[in-house]
Scaffold this active site. Sequence first.
Site, PDB file in Angstrom:
ATOM      1  N   MET A 134      92.354  44.257  30.701  1.00  0.00           N
ATOM      2  CA  MET A 134      92.187  43.895  29.281  1.00  0.00           C
ATOM      3  C   MET A 134      92.124  42.384  29.141  1.00  0.00           C
ATOM      4  O   MET A 134      92.908  41.765  28.430  1.00  0.00           O
ATOM      5  CB  MET A 134      93.344  44.500  28.468  1.00  0.00           C
ATOM      6  CG  MET A 134      93.156  44.440  26.971  1.00  0.00           C
ATOM      7  SD  MET A 134      91.729  45.356  26.408  1.00  0.00           S
ATOM      8  CE  MET A 134      92.522  46.678  25.484  1.00  0.00           C
ATOM      9  N   GLY A 135      91.157  41.788  29.836  1.00  0.00           N
ATOM     10  CA  GLY A 135      90.909  40.350  29.679  1.00  0.00           C
ATOM     11  C   GLY A 135      89.871  40.161  28.589  1.00  0.00           C
ATOM     12  O   GLY A 135      89.801  40.950  27.644  1.00  0.00           O
ATOM     13  N   ARG A 136      89.083  39.105  28.741  1.00  0.00           N
ATOM     14  CA  ARG A 136      88.071  38.807  27.717  1.00  0.00           C
ATOM     15  C   ARG A 136      87.102  39.970  27.524  1.00  0.00           C
ATOM     16  O   ARG A 136      86.854  40.414  26.401  1.00  0.00           O
ATOM     17  CB  ARG A 136      87.274  37.566  28.131  1.00  0.00           C
ATOM     18  CG  ARG A 136      87.886  36.260  27.675  1.00  0.00           C
ATOM     19  CD  ARG A 136      86.992  35.123  28.105  1.00  0.00           C
ATOM     20  NE  ARG A 136      87.084  34.988  29.548  1.00  0.00           N
ATOM     21  CZ  ARG A 136      87.686  33.989  30.175  1.00  0.00           C
ATOM     22  NH1 ARG A 136      88.221  33.013  29.489  1.00  0.00           N
ATOM     23  NH2 ARG A 136      87.749  33.944  31.476  1.00  0.00           N
ATOM     24  N   ILE A 137      86.532  40.471  28.630  1.00  0.00           N
ATOM     25  CA  ILE A 137      85.499  41.505  28.493  1.00  0.00           C
ATOM     26  C   ILE A 137      86.130  42.838  28.089  1.00  0.00           C
ATOM     27  O   ILE A 137      85.619  43.540  27.201  1.00  0.00           O
ATOM     28  CB  ILE A 137      84.667  41.630  29.793  1.00  0.00           C
ATOM     29  CG1 ILE A 137      83.943  40.297  30.065  1.00  0.00           C
ATOM     30  CG2 ILE A 137      83.657  42.775  29.695  1.00  0.00           C
ATOM     31  CD1 ILE A 137      83.242  40.194  31.407  1.00  0.00           C
ATOM     32  N   THR A 183      81.217  48.140  35.267  1.00  0.00           N
ATOM     33  CA  THR A 183      80.351  46.956  35.110  1.00  0.00           C
ATOM     34  C   THR A 183      81.058  45.727  35.698  1.00  0.00           C
ATOM     35  O   THR A 183      80.699  44.606  35.350  1.00  0.00           O
ATOM     36  CB  THR A 183      80.037  46.686  33.618  1.00  0.00           C
ATOM     37  OG1 THR A 183      81.278  46.625  32.902  1.00  0.00           O
ATOM     38  CG2 THR A 183      79.139  47.740  33.015  1.00  0.00           C
ATOM     39  N   ARG A 189      82.867  44.996  39.501  1.00  0.00           N
ATOM     40  CA  ARG A 189      82.366  44.787  40.850  1.00  0.00           C
ATOM     41  C   ARG A 189      82.380  46.138  41.564  1.00  0.00           C
ATOM     42  O   ARG A 189      83.356  46.899  41.455  1.00  0.00           O
ATOM     43  CB  ARG A 189      83.236  43.789  41.624  1.00  0.00           C
ATOM     44  CG  ARG A 189      83.063  42.328  41.211  1.00  0.00           C
ATOM     45  CD  ARG A 189      81.681  41.784  41.573  1.00  0.00           C
ATOM     46  NE  ARG A 189      81.525  40.381  41.238  1.00  0.00           N
ATOM     47  CZ  ARG A 189      81.005  39.926  40.091  1.00  0.00           C
ATOM     48  NH1 ARG A 189      80.592  40.769  39.161  1.00  0.00           N
ATOM     49  NH2 ARG A 189      80.855  38.633  39.887  1.00  0.00           N
ATOM     50  N   GLU A 247      74.928  45.486  47.294  1.00  0.00           N
ATOM     51  CA  GLU A 247      73.853  45.225  46.326  1.00  0.00           C
ATOM     52  C   GLU A 247      72.725  44.465  46.996  1.00  0.00           C
ATOM     53  O   GLU A 247      72.997  43.470  47.669  1.00  0.00           O
ATOM     54  CB  GLU A 247      74.404  44.452  45.133  1.00  0.00           C
ATOM     55  CG  GLU A 247      75.385  45.305  44.347  1.00  0.00           C
ATOM     56  CD  GLU A 247      75.944  44.633  43.092  1.00  0.00           C
ATOM     57  OE1 GLU A 247      75.612  43.465  42.836  1.00  0.00           O
ATOM     58  OE2 GLU A 247      76.712  45.296  42.384  1.00  0.00           O
ATOM     59  N   HIS A 300      73.065  45.745  38.301  1.00  0.00           N
ATOM     60  CA  HIS A 300      73.959  44.605  38.014  1.00  0.00           C
ATOM     61  C   HIS A 300      73.354  43.696  36.931  1.00  0.00           C
ATOM     62  O   HIS A 300      73.078  42.515  37.182  1.00  0.00           O
ATOM     63  CB  HIS A 300      74.243  43.817  39.307  1.00  0.00           C
ATOM     64  CG  HIS A 300      75.516  43.019  39.237  1.00  0.00           C
ATOM     65  ND1 HIS A 300      76.294  42.740  40.323  1.00  0.00           N
ATOM     66  CD2 HIS A 300      76.141  42.422  38.182  1.00  0.00           C
ATOM     67  CE1 HIS A 300      77.332  42.010  39.961  1.00  0.00           C
ATOM     68  NE2 HIS A 300      77.271  41.814  38.648  1.00  0.00           N
ATOM     69  N   ALA A 316      74.663  43.645  33.510  1.00  0.00           N
ATOM     70  CA  ALA A 316      75.471  43.692  32.281  1.00  0.00           C
ATOM     71  C   ALA A 316      75.411  42.397  31.460  1.00  0.00           C
ATOM     72  O   ALA A 316      75.472  42.437  30.242  1.00  0.00           O
ATOM     73  CB  ALA A 316      76.915  44.063  32.601  1.00  0.00           C
TER      74      ALA A 316
HETATM   75  C1  GLV Z   1      78.419  38.932  36.805  1.00  0.00           C
HETATM   76  O1  GLV Z   1      78.681  39.935  37.394  1.00  0.00           O
HETATM   77  C2  GLV Z   1      79.338  37.858  36.639  1.00  0.00           C
HETATM   78  O2  GLV Z   1      80.380  37.833  37.319  1.00  0.00           O
HETATM   79  O3  GLV Z   1      79.054  36.960  35.837  1.00  0.00           O
END
Ligand code: GLV
Length: 343
Positions: free
Chosen positions: A167-170, A248, A250, A279, A298, A300
Amino acid sequence: MLDRKGCVELSGRKRVYVTRRLPEEAMRMLKLKFEVEVWPEEMPPPKKVIIEKVKEVDGLICLLTEKIDREVIEAAGSQFRGISQVAVGFDNIDIEAATERGIYVTNTPGVLTETTADYAFALLMAVARRIAEADRYVRSGRWKVPWGLMMLLGQDVWGKTIGIIGMGRIGSAVARRAKGMNMRILYYDIRRNEKAERELGAEYVDLETLLRESDFVTIHVPLTPETRHLINEERLKMMKRTACLINTSRGPVVDEKALYKALKEGWIWAAGLDVWEEEPTSVDNPLLELENVTASPHIASASIATRTKMAIMAVENMTAILEGRVPPNLVNKEVLKVRPPSR
Ligand code: GLV
């Protein structure tokens, strides 16, 4: 200072090597201040090229595809000051080795938060409602019954339970979207996020509770030794048979072999994967045989505006490093003790 051919460079401008072309605006900013060389191809430069470059240049701007390990860092010349990564994640860089050598490492947090959360939520919706599968269904000519009462049935999202790992920024930005969908929000993290609890009604639970109770599990943690294969066979078995897993963050956070079994044998319902253990993932990856996997490469954070902002931020970070200031997004703060900022 030496130029590319080893001659003394008279302009005295510092030199930056960039491992892929950046958006025009960022390139322009960089060239105003520095002597810039760019790897011209779309594929990442081989490691030996990076090793050669860091011997000569003052700074490196790179992407997450470049493995900046101890060997690369130890090859850097004494003039080399910093690595500016155009991404928020930096698991491709050996931070400890960089810090030991007094090399600044920066990333691009914040500017990609909402774009990445949009995508995570889009993937969640796509998985729940089988959108990619429906697209394949129409295009392949399998749509015969005009309107099938039981055709391509999915899962509801509105009012369901979402489990956010990290539960960080994203993660918080995903939670805001989930709140708009009237979802119960569970989260697990190594530290509590009281703001998310207060403002979004998110409930802090242990990982097992999150996995057992969520209809959608979405991952937003960095890749570290502790998070590698965090989602493994044992944990996939804890999830609901109707649950969807969205990644989304790693790829290596999820054990793909275990996930394949989980999806094939119906321990969970479906998965949306933007990131992969390797990847690009091989077309022979067994996960791609499964209709209940929605796959993407990859992307997002890949909106036009956000990728431009990320590149500009990386240039600003590099500029600060080479102008002897503390860069705004310094990852390895301890480096300041090893090498205080200086011109
Ligand atoms: C993308 O995956 C990032 O880390 O910015």
